[in-house]
Write a protein that holds these residues in place. Sequence first.
Motif, PDB file in Angstrom:
ATOM      1  N   ASN A   1     -36.379  37.762 135.450  1.00 32.65           N
ATOM      2  CA  ASN A   1     -36.555  37.623 136.881  1.00 32.65           C
ATOM      3  C   ASN A   1     -37.552  38.687 137.331  1.00 32.65           C
ATOM      4  O   ASN A   1     -37.199  39.860 137.416  1.00 32.65           O
ATOM      5  CB  ASN A   1     -35.198  37.795 137.580  1.00 32.65           C
ATOM      6  CG  ASN A   1     -35.299  37.725 139.083  1.00 32.65           C
ATOM      7  OD1 ASN A   1     -36.202  37.094 139.617  1.00 32.65           O
ATOM      8  ND2 ASN A   1     -34.378  38.384 139.755  1.00 32.65           N
TER       9      ASN A   1
ATOM     10  N   SER B   1     -31.468  41.595 132.395  1.00 34.13           N
ATOM     11  CA  SER B   1     -30.048  41.407 132.631  1.00 34.13           C
ATOM     12  C   SER B   1     -29.572  42.480 133.594  1.00 34.13           C
ATOM     13  O   SER B   1     -29.840  43.657 133.386  1.00 34.13           O
ATOM     14  CB  SER B   1     -29.247  41.451 131.326  1.00 34.13           C
ATOM     15  OG  SER B   1     -29.467  42.660 130.649  1.00 34.13           O
TER      16      SER B   1
ATOM     17  N   SER C   1     -39.742  43.069 135.397  1.00 31.38           N
ATOM     18  CA  SER C   1     -38.710  42.042 135.484  1.00 31.38           C
ATOM     19  C   SER C   1     -37.363  42.618 135.103  1.00 31.38           C
ATOM     20  O   SER C   1     -37.276  43.581 134.340  1.00 31.38           O
ATOM     21  CB  SER C   1     -39.028  40.870 134.542  1.00 31.38           C
ATOM     22  OG  SER C   1     -40.259  40.272 134.892  1.00 31.38           O
TER      23      SER C   1
ATOM     24  N   GLY D   1     -38.280  35.433 127.069  1.00 30.93           N
ATOM     25  CA  GLY D   1     -36.912  35.157 127.498  1.00 30.93           C
ATOM     26  C   GLY D   1     -36.744  34.814 128.959  1.00 30.93           C
ATOM     27  O   GLY D   1     -37.653  34.435 129.652  1.00 30.93           O
ATOM     28  N   ASP D   2     -35.476  34.948 129.427  1.00 29.81           N
ATOM     29  CA  ASP D   2     -35.071  34.627 130.781  1.00 29.81           C
ATOM     30  C   ASP D   2     -35.197  35.854 131.671  1.00 29.81           C
ATOM     31  O   ASP D   2     -34.288  36.675 131.740  1.00 29.81           O
ATOM     32  CB  ASP D   2     -33.599  34.174 130.761  1.00 29.81           C
ATOM     33  CG  ASP D   2     -33.414  32.819 131.373  1.00 29.81           C
ATOM     34  OD1 ASP D   2     -34.405  32.243 131.833  1.00 29.81           O
ATOM     35  OD2 ASP D   2     -32.255  32.361 131.386  1.00 29.81           O
TER      36      ASP D   2
END
Length: 125
Positions: free
Chosen positions: A6, A120, A117, A3-4
Amino acid sequence: MSGDLNEVATGTNLFVAGEVTGVARWFNDTSDVLSIDDDDLEDTVAFVNKGGMTFLSPILPDLRAIVCTAGSRESHLAILSRESDVPCVLAAQLTGEISDGDRVVLDLGDPETARISVASPAVTA
């Protein structure tokens, strides 16, 4: 990792546990542990700043994982984590911010290096 995400930190992986997700919560001292009122900790990834944070021991078996900004494989926290079979990242070097309530993903697939990471960030009102 999926997924997304960071990436905000890397550290020493205590033992291979694959991908572990949970909600970040910082524990700074004993009062943070004592202030818990039957919270559901099984989704909590505890973040601490010292390697010898034995004040987590009363709740350690209930945690999803632990991330510590200090410590080594021989530290007291490492020994407790192994005994409780709780995934643990030591000597984490944060390159980004992690706040209470952030959904975090720990990539613990490598036997040496863990990657952390934020999936959200916490929702603030």
